[in-house]
Write a protein that holds these residues in place. Structure first.
Motif, PDB file in Angstrom:
ATOM      1  N   ALA A   1      52.078  70.946  44.603  1.00 38.17           N
ATOM      2  CA  ALA A   1      52.317  69.511  44.783  1.00 38.17           C
ATOM      3  C   ALA A   1      53.339  69.372  45.899  1.00 38.17           C
ATOM      4  N   VAL A   2      52.938  68.767  47.014  1.00 41.44           N
ATOM      5  CA  VAL A   2      53.856  68.522  48.130  1.00 41.44           C
ATOM      6  C   VAL A   2      54.486  67.164  47.892  1.00 41.44           C
ATOM      7  N   ILE A   3      55.812  67.135  47.791  1.00 42.12           N
ATOM      8  CA  ILE A   3      56.548  65.926  47.448  1.00 42.12           C
ATOM      9  C   ILE A   3      57.020  65.182  48.692  1.00 42.12           C
ATOM     10  N   ASP A   4      57.367  65.929  49.721  1.00 37.42           N
ATOM     11  CA  ASP A   4      57.863  65.326  50.953  1.00 37.42           C
ATOM     12  C   ASP A   4      56.725  64.581  51.659  1.00 37.42           C
ATOM     13  N   PRO A   5      56.891  63.283  51.931  1.00 40.12           N
ATOM     14  CA  PRO A   5      55.832  62.529  52.619  1.00 40.12           C
ATOM     15  C   PRO A   5      55.454  63.122  53.982  1.00 40.12           C
ATOM     16  N   ALA A   6      56.386  63.844  54.594  1.00 38.06           N
ATOM     17  CA  ALA A   6      56.107  64.473  55.891  1.00 38.06           C
ATOM     18  C   ALA A   6      55.336  65.780  55.734  1.00 38.06           C
ATOM     19  N   GLY A   7      55.108  66.198  54.497  1.00 38.08           N
ATOM     20  CA  GLY A   7      54.408  67.449  54.240  1.00 38.08           C
ATOM     21  C   GLY A   7      55.375  68.619  54.158  1.00 38.08           C
ATOM     22  N   CYS A   8      54.844  69.771  53.866  1.00 34.22           N
ATOM     23  CA  CYS A   8      55.641  70.997  53.809  1.00 34.22           C
ATOM     24  C   CYS A   8      54.752  72.158  54.256  1.00 34.22           C
ATOM     25  N   PRO A   9      54.679  72.391  55.575  1.00 29.11           N
ATOM     26  CA  PRO A   9      53.798  73.437  56.099  1.00 29.11           C
ATOM     27  C   PRO A   9      54.055  74.824  55.492  1.00 29.11           C
ATOM     28  N   LEU A  10      55.299  75.143  55.181  1.00 27.53           N
ATOM     29  CA  LEU A  10      55.610  76.454  54.623  1.00 27.53           C
ATOM     30  C   LEU A  10      54.931  76.626  53.257  1.00 27.53           C
ATOM     31  N   ALA A  11      55.105  75.663  52.367  1.00 26.76           N
ATOM     32  CA  ALA A  11      54.490  75.732  51.043  1.00 26.76           C
ATOM     33  C   ALA A  11      52.963  75.720  51.159  1.00 26.76           C
ATOM     34  N   GLU A  12      52.446  74.904  52.060  1.00 26.69           N
ATOM     35  CA  GLU A  12      50.997  74.819  52.246  1.00 26.69           C
ATOM     36  C   GLU A  12      50.441  76.143  52.764  1.00 26.69           C
ATOM     37  N   GLU A  13      51.186  76.811  53.641  1.00 27.79           N
ATOM     38  CA  GLU A  13      50.758  78.117  54.157  1.00 27.79           C
ATOM     39  C   GLU A  13      50.700  79.141  53.032  1.00 27.79           C
ATOM     40  N   TRP A  14      51.762  79.206  52.208  1.00 28.85           N
ATOM     41  CA  TRP A  14      51.758  80.147  51.085  1.00 28.85           C
ATOM     42  C   TRP A  14      50.583  79.865  50.156  1.00 28.85           C
ATOM     43  N   HIS A  15      50.339  78.594  49.884  1.00 30.25           N
ATOM     44  CA  HIS A  15      49.262  78.217  48.973  1.00 30.25           C
ATOM     45  C   HIS A  15      47.888  78.533  49.573  1.00 30.25           C
ATOM     46  N   ASP A  16      47.703  78.251  50.851  1.00 27.21           N
ATOM     47  CA  ASP A  16      46.398  78.453  51.495  1.00 27.21           C
ATOM     48  C   ASP A  16      46.116  79.918  51.843  1.00 27.21           C
ATOM     49  N   ASP A  17      47.142  80.630  52.325  1.00 26.10           N
ATOM     50  CA  ASP A  17      46.944  81.993  52.826  1.00 26.10           C
ATOM     51  C   ASP A  17      47.413  83.084  51.873  1.00 26.10           C
ATOM     52  N   GLY A  18      48.126  82.713  50.818  1.00 26.99           N
ATOM     53  CA  GLY A  18      48.663  83.708  49.896  1.00 26.99           C
ATOM     54  C   GLY A  18      50.000  84.255  50.373  1.00 26.99           C
ATOM     55  N   ILE A  19      50.558  85.150  49.575  1.00 23.85           N
ATOM     56  CA  ILE A  19      51.863  85.749  49.865  1.00 23.85           C
ATOM     57  C   ILE A  19      51.709  87.267  49.833  1.00 23.85           C
ATOM     58  N   GLU A  20      52.217  87.928  50.870  1.00 29.57           N
ATOM     59  CA  GLU A  20      52.199  89.390  50.879  1.00 29.57           C
ATOM     60  C   GLU A  20      53.160  89.907  49.826  1.00 29.57           C
ATOM     61  N   THR A  21      52.719  90.909  49.081  1.00 32.62           N
ATOM     62  CA  THR A  21      53.595  91.503  48.084  1.00 32.62           C
ATOM     63  C   THR A  21      54.375  92.641  48.728  1.00 32.62           C
ATOM     64  N   LEU A  22      55.584  92.858  48.232  1.00 39.27           N
ATOM     65  CA  LEU A  22      56.440  93.907  48.782  1.00 39.27           C
ATOM     66  C   LEU A  22      55.784  95.276  48.624  1.00 39.27           C
ATOM     67  N   GLY A  23      55.839  96.061  49.688  1.00 39.13           N
ATOM     68  CA  GLY A  23      55.322  97.418  49.650  1.00 39.13           C
ATOM     69  C   GLY A  23      53.802  97.503  49.657  1.00 39.13           C
ATOM     70  N   SER A  24      53.139  96.422  50.005  1.00 37.24           N
ATOM     71  CA  SER A  24      51.682  96.409  50.004  1.00 37.24           C
ATOM     72  C   SER A  24      51.181  95.433  51.060  1.00 37.24           C
ATOM     73  N   ALA A  25      49.992  95.692  51.554  1.00 40.24           N
ATOM     74  CA  ALA A  25      49.375  94.759  52.498  1.00 40.24           C
ATOM     75  C   ALA A  25      48.585  93.699  51.736  1.00 40.24           C
ATOM     76  N   HIS A  26      48.518  93.838  50.418  1.00 37.58           N
ATOM     77  CA  HIS A  26      47.758  92.906  49.572  1.00 37.58           C
ATOM     78  C   HIS A  26      48.456  91.551  49.510  1.00 37.58           C
ATOM     79  N   ARG A  27      47.676  90.504  49.589  1.00 30.13           N
ATOM     80  CA  ARG A  27      48.193  89.138  49.432  1.00 30.13           C
ATOM     81  C   ARG A  27      47.765  88.621  48.071  1.00 30.13           C
ATOM     82  N   VAL A  28      48.698  87.983  47.371  1.00 30.76           N
ATOM     83  CA  VAL A  28      48.349  87.316  46.125  1.00 30.76           C
ATOM     84  C   VAL A  28      48.114  85.849  46.445  1.00 30.76           C
TER      85      VAL A  28
END
Length: 120
Positions: A36-63
């Motif tokens: 849920a993006v609360i800021d009316p201007a958006g939040c590209p960082l949160a949207e990127e994590w949600h859309d592209d996933g997050i790399e896990t430490l010590g692995s190339a795998h994205r969750v």
């Protein structure tokens, strides 16, 4: 291990004089993470994590948000950022030691004061 992951992680913009709640990651009953993006201007960082996933430490795998608990744990493990902070605001006892810090209490207090001053 699934029950040790947060159920609500909130992203705050701390680049201004008062921390601003900009996005929430919430674990749904279906086991997926919703953004849920609360800021009316958006939040590209949160949207990127949600859309592209997050790399896990010590692995190339994205969750991804479909990975549910693993995605929430990956949010907890992200490195500190200069202008943003992730805070575990799960109901009940926090499992994230970072949210027990004095800084986290200030962010939570600031968010509480902001919602008290401008009730919805």
């Amino acid at each position: 291990m699934a029950d040790e992951s947060p159920t609500l992680m909130v992203l705050y913009d701390i680049g201004s004089s008062k921390p601003q709640r900009v996005a929430e990651f919430r674990l749904t009953p279906a086991g997926r993470v919703a953004l849920a993006v609360i800021d009316p201007a958006g939040c590209p960082l949160a949207e990127e994590w949600h859309d592209d996933g997050i790399e896990t430490l010590g692995s190339a795998h994205r969750v991804t948000p479909d990975d549910g608990h693993a995605f929430m744990r990956a949010l907890v493990q992200l490195f500190e950022m200069s202008y943003y902070r992730l805070v575990d605001e799960s109901v009940g006892e926090s499992r994230n030691p970072a949210t027990s810090s004095p800084w986290a209490k200030i962010v939570q207090q600031g968010a509480h004061n902001a919602s008290s001053a401008n009730p919805s």
